[in-house]
Design an enzyme around this catalytic site. Structure first.
Site, PDB file in Angstrom:
ATOM      1  N   HIS A  98       0.801  -1.219   0.000  1.00  0.00           N
ATOM      2  CA  HIS A  98       0.000   0.000   0.000  1.00  0.00           C
ATOM      3  C   HIS A  98       0.832   1.265   0.000  1.00  0.00           C
ATOM      4  CE1 HIS A  98      -4.500   0.928   1.001  1.00  0.00           C
ATOM      5  NE2 HIS A  98      -4.057   1.640  -0.016  1.00  0.00           N
ATOM      6  N   ASP A 121      -9.715  -0.635   3.781  1.00  0.00           N
ATOM      7  CA  ASP A 121      -8.540  -1.306   4.329  1.00  0.00           C
ATOM      8  C   ASP A 121      -8.863  -1.835   5.717  1.00  0.00           C
ATOM      9  OD1 ASP A 121      -5.896  -2.032   5.035  1.00  0.00           O
ATOM     10  OD2 ASP A 121      -5.033  -0.220   4.172  1.00  0.00           O
ATOM     11  N   HIS A 123      -6.573  -1.884   7.852  1.00  0.00           N
ATOM     12  CA  HIS A 123      -5.624  -1.121   8.662  1.00  0.00           C
ATOM     13  C   HIS A 123      -5.794   0.374   8.421  1.00  0.00           C
ATOM     14  CE1 HIS A 123      -3.903  -5.119   7.725  1.00  0.00           C
ATOM     15  NE2 HIS A 123      -3.617  -5.116   9.023  1.00  0.00           N
ATOM     16  N   ASP A 125      -3.121   2.632   8.221  1.00  0.00           N
ATOM     17  CA  ASP A 125      -2.020   3.172   7.418  1.00  0.00           C
ATOM     18  C   ASP A 125      -1.822   4.659   7.697  1.00  0.00           C
ATOM     19  OD1 ASP A 125      -1.872   0.642   6.433  1.00  0.00           O
ATOM     20  OD2 ASP A 125      -2.443   1.120   4.384  1.00  0.00           O
ATOM     21  N   HIS A 138       4.404   0.761   4.265  1.00  0.00           N
ATOM     22  CA  HIS A 138       3.026   0.563   3.802  1.00  0.00           C
ATOM     23  C   HIS A 138       2.016   0.927   4.886  1.00  0.00           C
ATOM     24  CE1 HIS A 138       2.305  -3.927   5.175  1.00  0.00           C
ATOM     25  NE2 HIS A 138       2.936  -3.233   6.099  1.00  0.00           N
ATOM     26  N   ASP A 225      -7.379  -1.911  -0.439  1.00  0.00           N
ATOM     27  CA  ASP A 225      -6.478  -2.943   0.054  1.00  0.00           C
ATOM     28  C   ASP A 225      -7.290  -4.227   0.213  1.00  0.00           C
ATOM     29  OD1 ASP A 225      -4.927  -4.670   1.672  1.00  0.00           O
ATOM     30  OD2 ASP A 225      -3.891  -2.983   2.587  1.00  0.00           O
ATOM     31  N   ASP A 227      -6.875  -6.782   1.821  1.00  0.00           N
ATOM     32  CA  ASP A 227      -7.022  -7.364   3.160  1.00  0.00           C
ATOM     33  C   ASP A 227      -8.226  -6.789   3.915  1.00  0.00           C
ATOM     34  OD1 ASP A 227      -6.227  -4.970   4.491  1.00  0.00           O
ATOM     35  OD2 ASP A 227      -4.159  -5.634   4.705  1.00  0.00           O
ATOM     36  N   GLU A 270      -1.971  -4.995  -2.390  1.00  0.00           N
ATOM     37  CA  GLU A 270      -1.654  -5.971  -1.333  1.00  0.00           C
ATOM     38  C   GLU A 270      -2.060  -7.404  -1.667  1.00  0.00           C
ATOM     39  OE1 GLU A 270       0.234  -5.552   1.274  1.00  0.00           O
ATOM     40  OE2 GLU A 270       0.266  -3.396   1.748  1.00  0.00           O
TER      41      GLU A 270
END
Length: 298
Positions: A98, A121, A123, A125, A138, A225, A227, A270
């Site tokens: 990312h 995402d 996360h 980030d 990332h 992303d 994930d 990702e």
């Protein structure tokens, strides 16, 4: 989406921002799933700009691991995305980890007067070089592109612009560091965690996210992303987090953005083929791109 629109596909073979190797092969997995042919079947004019490669690893700054090769590759991406936007094309960026969003989003934010951003995402980030517990870059791009550092991560020209955090919506977060959470709360960005998805439903969350990113802006950049999707359905990711978006929620996200007609540029990042199962995640990423560009289920 205008079927006469030109799509520029730009790959970024980047895994230096992550702790696990392999996401550099993500663009290959998405291409192998038939992206180019399927875009042409949708009657787009498609230009494959090839893949940007990265230099060797370097460890001079543990707070921003591999800064130099990441920056140099992202500068090339910034220039390519800028060129695509100037030509009136819609750039689709295939990651890669990312950290590539630092190049793509900064290009879009600098080209357009006001850019909206939807960041999907697991996360946040939203670390910088001072707050990051790992130094993995990332985990920093959203912070960088919204003006909360590290500024040198996006110093591609003297004229770069940040994305106004008031026009940023983060969707699907469920693994956010305590320090990140405080920084995000103070930044003014809008966070729709997986709790909001569960409580309100994906349609309502995306309606609110689209309003945040489109009200008073020239359009929307989406940074997706993979994930964000629950790992049972998207196993080929380096940082899986349980209990994510369902595949249907992910496709609804793409379809609702496509319906606005306001998509300006797109990251799909990702995907790690080393950890995947028969390219399941690469195929899913390919189909999500098509949905963001207007493919429907009927």
């Amino acid at each position: 989406m205008d079927k006469h629109k030109t799509i520029h596909v730009i790959g970024m073979q980047m895994d230096l921002g992550a702790s696990k190797r392999g996401v550099n092969m993500g663009p290959l997995a998405i291409r192998y799933a038939g992206l180019m042919d399927k875009l042409e079947e949708m009657e787009f004019t498609v230009v494959d700009k090839g893949d940007i490669l990265t230099g060797p690893t370097e460890t001079s700054d543990p707070r921003m691991k591999n800064f130099r090769p990441i920056f140099e590759a992202n500068k090339k991406l910034f220039e390519q995305v800028t060129d695509s936007l100037r030509k009136g094309a819609l750039p689709v960026i295939l990651g890669g980890d990312h950290s590539v969003a630092a190049g793509s989003i900064t290009a879009a934010a600098t080209h357009f007067n006001k850019l909206g951003l939807i960041w999907i995402d697991a996360h946040g980030d939203f670390n910088n070089d001072e707050s990051s517990p790992s130094g993995n870059m990332h985990g920093m791009p959203l912070s960088a592109v919204t003006g909360f550092g590290p500024e040198k991560m996006i110093a591609f020209s003297d004229a770069v612009r940040h994305v106004d955090p008031r026009h940023v919506a983060v969707v699907g977060g469920r693994d956010i560091d305590p320090g990140e959470r405080k920084r995000m709360a103070a930044s003014g960005i809008h966070v729709f965690s997986i709790h909001e998805v569960d409580r309100l439903g994906m349609s309502e969350v995306m309606n609110r996210a689209i309003e945040v990113a489109s009200d008073g802006t020239d359009g929307i950049h989406v940074s997706f992303d993979v994930d964000a999707i629950t790992p049972e359905e998207a196993p080929g990711v380096g940082t899986p987090v349980h209990s994510g978006l369902t595949v249907r929620e992910a496709f609804l996200t793409a379809e609702l953005v496509a319906e606005t007609g306001k998509l300006l540029s797109l990251d799909m990042v990702e995907i790690n083929p080393i950890l995947d199962e028969r390219n399941k995640t690469g195929i899913l990423a390919c189909e999500l791109i098509l949905s963001f560009l207007g493919k429907t289920v009927y």
